[in-house]
Motif scaffolding. Structure first.
Motif, mmCIF file in Angstrom:
data_model
loop_
_atom_site.group_PDB
_atom_site.id
_atom_site.type_symbol
_atom_site.label_atom_id
_atom_site.label_comp_id
_atom_site.label_asym_id
_atom_site.label_seq_id
_atom_site.Cartn_x
_atom_site.Cartn_y
_atom_site.Cartn_z
ATOM 1 N N ALA A 1 0.751 -1.248 -0.023
ATOM 2 C CA ALA A 1 -0.033 -0.016 0.089
ATOM 3 C C ALA A 1 0.958 1.200 -0.110
ATOM 4 C CB ALA A 1 -0.967 0.140 1.300
ATOM 5 N N GLY A 2 0.466 2.271 -0.758
ATOM 6 C CA GLY A 2 1.445 3.399 -0.895
ATOM 7 C C GLY A 2 2.473 3.691 -1.641
ATOM 8 N N LEU A 3 2.911 2.396 -2.297
ATOM 9 C CA LEU A 3 4.031 2.502 -3.279
ATOM 10 C C LEU A 3 3.900 2.977 -4.655
ATOM 11 C CD1 LEU A 3 5.827 -1.164 -2.586
ATOM 12 C CD2 LEU A 3 6.447 1.040 -1.944
ATOM 13 N N ASP A 4 2.520 2.781 -5.185
ATOM 14 C CA ASP A 4 2.111 3.452 -6.376
ATOM 15 C C ASP A 4 1.965 4.870 -6.140
ATOM 16 O OD1 ASP A 4 2.308 1.237 -7.579
ATOM 17 O OD2 ASP A 4 0.269 0.823 -7.915
ATOM 18 N N ASP A 5 1.576 5.134 -4.856
ATOM 19 C CA ASP A 5 1.028 6.684 -4.655
ATOM 20 C C ASP A 5 2.567 7.470 -4.342
ATOM 21 O OD1 ASP A 5 -1.468 6.056 -4.562
ATOM 22 O OD2 ASP A 5 -1.780 5.874 -2.310
ATOM 23 N N GLN A 6 3.541 6.389 -3.840
ATOM 24 C CA GLN A 6 4.885 7.235 -3.824
ATOM 25 C C GLN A 6 5.289 7.416 -5.107
ATOM 26 O OE1 GLN A 6 7.483 4.929 -1.343
ATOM 27 N NE2 GLN A 6 9.099 6.198 -1.933
ATOM 28 N N LEU A 7 5.149 6.761 -6.172
ATOM 29 C CA LEU A 7 5.562 7.199 -7.464
ATOM 30 C C LEU A 7 4.650 8.297 -8.271
ATOM 31 C CD1 LEU A 7 6.304 3.488 -8.666
ATOM 32 C CD2 LEU A 7 8.079 5.421 -8.394
ATOM 33 N N LYS A 8 3.369 8.146 -8.118
ATOM 34 C CA LYS A 8 2.464 9.181 -8.444
ATOM 35 C C LYS A 8 2.833 10.430 -7.732
ATOM 36 C CE LYS A 8 -1.018 5.878 -9.463
ATOM 37 N NZ LYS A 8 -2.440 5.418 -8.966
ATOM 38 N N ALA A 9 3.000 10.597 -6.421
ATOM 39 C CA ALA A 9 3.512 11.803 -6.041
ATOM 40 C C ALA A 9 4.489 12.594 -6.694
ATOM 41 C CB ALA A 9 3.660 11.643 -4.531
ATOM 42 N N ILE A 10 5.502 11.803 -7.198
ATOM 43 C CA ILE A 10 6.689 12.405 -7.906
ATOM 44 C C ILE A 10 6.265 13.517 -9.056
ATOM 45 C CG2 ILE A 10 8.863 12.072 -9.292
ATOM 46 C CD1 ILE A 10 9.161 9.261 -7.714
ATOM 47 N N GLY A 11 5.239 12.847 -9.717
ATOM 48 C CA GLY A 11 4.768 13.658 -10.819
ATOM 49 C C GLY A 11 3.902 14.670 -10.457
ATOM 50 N N THR A 12 3.171 14.545 -9.496
ATOM 51 C CA THR A 12 2.330 15.546 -8.701
ATOM 52 C C THR A 12 3.154 16.765 -8.129
ATOM 53 O OG1 THR A 12 0.497 14.106 -8.261
ATOM 54 C CG2 THR A 12 0.495 16.208 -7.123
ATOM 55 N N ASP A 13 4.252 16.441 -7.483
ATOM 56 C CA ASP A 13 5.173 17.492 -6.920
ATOM 57 C C ASP A 13 5.811 18.044 -7.700
ATOM 58 O OD1 ASP A 13 3.673 16.559 -4.482
ATOM 59 O OD2 ASP A 13 5.404 15.335 -3.879
ATOM 60 N N ASN A 14 6.213 17.604 -8.910
ATOM 61 C CA ASN A 14 7.159 18.313 -9.797
ATOM 62 C C ASN A 14 6.601 18.169 -11.204
ATOM 63 O OD1 ASN A 14 9.990 17.676 -8.161
ATOM 64 N ND2 ASN A 14 8.801 15.926 -7.997
ATOM 65 N N LYS A 15 5.409 18.574 -11.329
ATOM 66 C CA LYS A 15 4.536 18.687 -12.513
ATOM 67 C C LYS A 15 5.119 19.644 -13.458
ATOM 68 C CE LYS A 15 -0.163 19.159 -14.506
ATOM 69 N NZ LYS A 15 -1.419 19.708 -14.181
ATOM 70 N N ASP A 16 5.485 20.967 -13.111
ATOM 71 C CA ASP A 16 5.933 21.766 -14.011
ATOM 72 C C ASP A 16 7.439 21.482 -14.394
ATOM 73 O OD1 ASP A 16 3.738 23.361 -13.544
ATOM 74 O OD2 ASP A 16 4.895 24.772 -11.988
ATOM 75 N N ALA A 17 8.322 21.022 -13.623
ATOM 76 C CA ALA A 17 9.785 20.322 -13.835
ATOM 77 C C ALA A 17 9.628 19.042 -15.082
ATOM 78 C CB ALA A 17 10.457 20.161 -12.786
ATOM 79 N N ILE A 18 8.759 18.270 -14.671
ATOM 80 C CA ILE A 18 8.643 17.201 -15.706
ATOM 81 C C ILE A 18 7.975 17.426 -16.865
ATOM 82 C CG2 ILE A 18 7.343 15.284 -16.174
ATOM 83 C CD1 ILE A 18 7.598 14.520 -13.069
ATOM 84 N N ALA A 19 7.086 18.679 -17.242
ATOM 85 C CA ALA A 19 6.850 19.266 -18.261
ATOM 86 C C ALA A 19 7.857 19.791 -19.358
ATOM 87 C CB ALA A 19 5.748 20.233 -18.164
ATOM 88 N N LYS A 20 8.794 20.035 -18.747
ATOM 89 C CA LYS A 20 10.069 20.650 -19.505
ATOM 90 C C LYS A 20 11.075 19.520 -19.649
ATOM 91 C CE LYS A 20 9.479 25.097 -17.037
ATOM 92 N NZ LYS A 20 10.084 26.063 -16.077
#
Length: 344
Positions: free
Chosen positions: A195-214
């Motif tokens: 439990a929470g491992l997928d959420d841990q990965l998804k949080a990277i995308g949420t927390d760094n959305k602007d940086a990832i977009a570039k």
């Protein structure tokens, strides 16, 4: 395939051990534990077990059909690709196929120091060694093409009930982590760990959305066992699943892949040019594996856009199918996202 009754298996086991001259060794390896399971409470051999540990449980959907195993196994032998998962669950098998050593950390290896090998995926399972260990349960993954080498049916018939989960790709090994845990009574423990491992990965995308977009697209690469080639993880791989779950855009170096990875000629290194960020196969410390270091040292590889931009990052233990490995990889992805330079 129906499991043999405990009495019939004991008769076959005794006959086989007498034939190989190892009956006394098998008896002495029992360490004073009788074969009966505790009616309730924790199982010292499987600390993560909970619930009713009396009698037997039936494991369904295995390579051999429904298999009856002790509800509280005391002597577990691990086969193909299961070793690190059992270590991850806090279980110390009495015997292990040696494949776990390649992807285990020193800490994990220390936990099973002195546990005897039962063979290898290349040489096959040593059934006589399995018999000597007097197991009350064997767990393994299996593919049809290696079932004979792993001696799945033979071990089930003469040594102990054998739970073998059929797989095709590494994604299946990870997907079946819960099944392995359920088979030894650790289902609830595993659910909490997973439990929470997928959420841990998804949080990277949420927390760094602007940086990832570039960042543009990313890829994963490692060396190949075949001279003159390298290997790319495809959209059927666990690496792909975890990178995209973290919000990253994976490059399209291998359209319509057949398997989780694909070998590509070194003459076609340019196929990696579309990736602004490259991850590479690393050990638990984040150092390139020996085989992949040779690829990273290749002059042509060093000329790739991602490498010249400094966007080359480790991806630790990609072939370890444990919760600990997922956490390591999430850390690697998060660190890369923060350090990577945007796409030009």
């Amino acid at each position: 395939m129906a499991s043999l009754s405990p009495r019939r298996r004991r008769v076959r086991l005794a006959a086989a051990l007498l034939a190989t001259g190892t009956l006394l060794a098998a008896c002495s390896s029992n360490d004073g534990n009788d074969s009966s399971s505790p009616s309730t409470g924790a199982n010292p051999a499987v600390p993560c077990a909970s619930g009713d540990l009396s009698g037997e449980r039936t494991v369904t959907g295995t390579y051999l059909g429904d298999v009856k195993v002790p509800a509280a196994p005391k002597r577990i032998v691990s086969g193909w690709l299961v070793g690190t998962q059992l270590i991850d669950l806090g279980v110390t098998p009495v015997g292990m196929l040696d494949d776990y050593k390649q992807n285990a950390t020193p800490e994990e290896l220390k936990k099973v120091q002195g546990v005897p090998d039962i063979g290898s995926i290349t040489a096959g399972v040593n059934t006589e060694q399995v018999l000597k260990l007097n197991p009350d349960m064997v767990i393994s993954y299996v593919r049809k093409d290696v079932a004979d080498k792993l001696a799945i049916k033979e071990v089930n018939e003469i040594a102990a009930p054998t739970v073998a989960f059929e797989i095709q790709e590494p994604t299946d090994v990870w997907d079946d982590y819960q099944k392995v845990a359920d088979s030894i009574g650790c289902g609830e423990f595993a659910k909490k760990r997973l439990a929470g491992l997928d959420d841990q990965l998804k949080a990277i995308g949420t927390d760094n959305k602007d940086a990832i977009a570039k960042l543009g697209s990313v890829g994963y690469v490692e060396a190949s066992t075949e001279p003159g080639t390298y290997t790319v993880a495809t959209s059927k791989s666990l690496v792909y699943e975890r990178l995209t779950m973290a919000g990253l855009k994976y490059f399209d170096a291998v359209p319509n892949p057949q398997r989780f990875n694909q070998k590509i000629s070194m003459e076609d290194l340019g196929r990696l040019s579309s990736a602004n960020v490259l991850f590479y196969e690393a050990d638990y410390e984040g150092k390139p594996t020996k085989r992949t270091q040779a690829l990273l040292d290749n002059p042509a590889f060093k000329e790739l856009p991602a490498v010249k931009a400094g966007n080359l990052f480790p991806y630790r233990t990609p072939y370890s199918y444990t919760t600990a490995a997922v956490e390591r990889q999430a850390q690697d992805i998060a660190a890369a996202v923060k350090a990577a330079k945007p796409a030009p």
